[in-house]
Design a protein around this motif. Structure first.
Motif, PDB file in Angstrom:
ATOM      1  N   ILE A 193       5.475  19.165   4.472  1.00 51.70           N
ATOM      2  CA  ILE A 193       5.860  17.162   3.939  1.00 51.70           C
ATOM      3  C   ILE A 193       6.700  16.621   5.088  1.00 51.70           C
ATOM      4  N   SER A 218       0.968  -1.412  -0.088  1.00 46.44           N
ATOM      5  CA  SER A 218      -0.051   0.274  -0.108  1.00 46.44           C
ATOM      6  C   SER A 218       0.910   1.289  -0.099  1.00 46.44           C
ATOM      7  N   ARG A 256       2.511   2.207  -3.085  1.00 43.54           N
ATOM      8  CA  ARG A 256       0.829   3.329  -4.343  1.00 43.54           C
ATOM      9  C   ARG A 256       1.005   4.249  -3.481  1.00 43.54           C
ATOM     10  N   GLN A 257       1.649   4.660  -2.682  1.00 42.80           N
ATOM     11  CA  GLN A 257       1.218   6.174  -2.731  1.00 42.80           C
ATOM     12  C   GLN A 257       2.108   7.619  -3.223  1.00 42.80           C
ATOM     13  N   GLN A 258       2.104   7.480  -4.498  1.00 44.23           N
ATOM     14  CA  GLN A 258       2.362   7.987  -5.285  1.00 44.23           C
ATOM     15  C   GLN A 258       3.562   9.700  -4.614  1.00 44.23           C
ATOM     16  N   ALA A 259       2.989  10.162  -4.260  1.00 45.20           N
ATOM     17  CA  ALA A 259       3.197  11.528  -2.801  1.00 45.20           C
ATOM     18  C   ALA A 259       4.618  10.819  -2.553  1.00 45.20           C
ATOM     19  N   MET A 260       4.657   9.423  -1.846  1.00 40.09           N
ATOM     20  CA  MET A 260       5.566   9.578  -0.844  1.00 40.09           C
ATOM     21  C   MET A 260       7.136   8.947  -2.250  1.00 40.09           C
ATOM     22  N   ALA A 295       3.851  14.912   6.072  1.00 41.56           N
ATOM     23  CA  ALA A 295       3.340  14.061   5.712  1.00 41.56           C
ATOM     24  C   ALA A 295       3.857  12.653   5.337  1.00 41.56           C
ATOM     25  N   LEU A 303       7.384  11.018  -4.607  1.00 40.21           N
ATOM     26  CA  LEU A 303       8.128  11.619  -5.016  1.00 40.21           C
ATOM     27  C   LEU A 303       8.738  13.001  -4.207  1.00 40.21           C
ATOM     28  N   LEU A 304       8.096  12.715  -3.071  1.00 46.77           N
ATOM     29  CA  LEU A 304       9.295  13.548  -1.847  1.00 46.77           C
ATOM     30  C   LEU A 304      10.339  12.309  -1.718  1.00 46.77           C
ATOM     31  N   ASP A 321       2.183  11.873   8.756  1.00 46.06           N
ATOM     32  CA  ASP A 321       0.580  11.146   9.076  1.00 46.06           C
ATOM     33  C   ASP A 321       0.871   9.780   7.775  1.00 46.06           C
ATOM     34  N   SER A 322       1.958   9.616   7.244  1.00 46.32           N
ATOM     35  CA  SER A 322       1.690   7.506   6.324  1.00 46.32           C
ATOM     36  C   SER A 322       2.152   7.679   7.490  1.00 46.32           C
ATOM     37  N   TYR A 328       0.006   3.974   8.667  1.00 48.47           N
ATOM     38  CA  TYR A 328       0.273   2.730   8.086  1.00 48.47           C
ATOM     39  C   TYR A 328       0.077   1.826   9.624  1.00 48.47           C
ATOM     40  N   ASP A 347      -7.357  -0.852   2.297  1.00 48.09           N
ATOM     41  CA  ASP A 347      -5.345  -0.988   2.357  1.00 48.09           C
ATOM     42  C   ASP A 347      -5.003   0.360   1.846  1.00 48.09           C
TER      43      ASP A 347
END
Lengths: 149, 149, 149, 149
Positions: free
Chosen positions: D58, D15, D18-22, D61, D24-25, D64-65, D69, D149
């Motif tokens: 950031i 999962s 699948r977090q494209q933001a992660m 972010a 990107l960072l 939070d993730s 999780y 998920d």
């Protein structure tokens, strides 16, 4: 964390004694250490909300005082501390015989102090449960006599 | 927002009347509209902290009740609301003759209600000032008789 | 609120232009008024979490910048603003074509500025929905050249 | 806390992937245990705000993730977790070579999970410092395939 005021315990307890709200609730300060305090609140029906649990605002009140005095314990005499803001999560219903709020400084700063607090409920069967978690921000106030200690 | 219960005003006020903590503080509910409530607390010295302002926890208590009952006003009978968490900014010292907490639902959900609250101090000279700002999260509780209304 | 710096718009926009994180996200500042700013972020898949919505941290980033620059708009040149803390409620999934963060100062102080922010999603069908609500505390930083503007 | 899904590590990591933001960072998940996760973010100039520190959004972010999780690790397959709200205190400027976010569940509930998170900066000289403290509320989402998920 070393308090700059050797008499910090007396100074904190004296200031707590001036919090008439704590007397109204029936709360007592039971511990003062550098950057840490503990406040105890026995259950009373007068403190409850509609379901018979202690009101979230009352639980917040003792957590806020515990955090504020944890910060004040690290201040020199004549310097005050004001709560800027706090956030409280209520984890479990505030049911129990007494409630113990513990506040501690997690980041002492020159202007800003960040504290965490928790309130634990003690049940009649000797079990206990955390009922609230606080994250709070305090401001150090210097040279303002009306907001000292 | 249209309350599913036509008798929501009575139901909210009855529940507020069961909050013994509000009676201890001397707070009264002065308004109930769909998704909005107002609670008034006259100043008393018994409510103060060490600087003579009303204690942040007491201010929080009336803001929390105002927000919780704003949420409850939108519930059908038998459904309860619990505060999960709130965050409060204390904008100005809580000095005044009386304090007016207003709570309102900003996001009604099936399980989660988000509310905002503010507490305004009314001074003797008829001026007023916002002393606290709350952002709160409430959970809707169904089928749990001990947490209804 | 009257900005002490007549060139506050340029100063705020110049500082925003130095936030490389905003460029990475693709955010642009679209409005600066006294105590208010607006930032727009177009949707991109690179910004999403696992369900395809924009990540809560990204939404928070534009809300924080909007609030911080709302505060900075009221500062004289050479004075900086730091975020001490914020609280964000995520009201709806961050789905949409673009996201507009608005920050505003609700309590300007000498040392502490309190701001509120919201992020609105604009959908392809021209509807819009509030996706996030922020309550933030900023500290004014004077005489520290590394944290100016 | 015992995860009901023996394959929780793979499910959480998949999962997270699948977090494209992660991506990107540039963040990576480095640890998954029951109710606990860790995410590492190397410093990059693209992540900074105007003073050269990593942007508070950031930092939020990854916290939070990490919290989300941590909660998801305790869920059975097909059940999702959504962030309802969080509060973050920024304790120190986010300067360092890399940032480590740790999230943990402090109160697992059937509908609501409360988590705490912290982000630690690792400096070039091997020292480290806590830069952020999060208190977050997650909602468990069942029977909604788009949020699983």
């Amino acid at each position: 964390m070393i308090p700059p005021d050797p008499d910090y315990v007396v100074r904190v307890q004296t200031s707590f004694g001036r919090q008439q709200a704590m007397a109204l609730l029936g709360a007592q300060m039971t511990e003062v250490r550098p950057g840490v305090t503990e406040i105890v609140l026995p259950f009373r029906e007068e403190l409850t909300q509609q379901h018979g649990f202690v009101h979230a605002g009352i639980i917040t009140a003792i957590a806020d005082s515990a955090c504020g005095y944890a910060a004040l314990s690290l201040m020199p005499p004549g310097v005050g501390v004001l709560t800027i803001e706090f956030k409280v999560n209520l984890l479990n219903p505030a049911a129990g015989e007494r409630f113990i709020a513990r506040g501690q400084v997690v980041k002492p700063g020159r202007t800003i102090m960040v504290c965490t607090g928790e309130v634990v409920a003690q049940r009649a069967d000797s079990t206990q449960q955390t009922v609230a978690l606080m994250q709070a921000t305090m401001m150090v106030v210097r040279d303002r006599p009306t907001v000292s200690d």
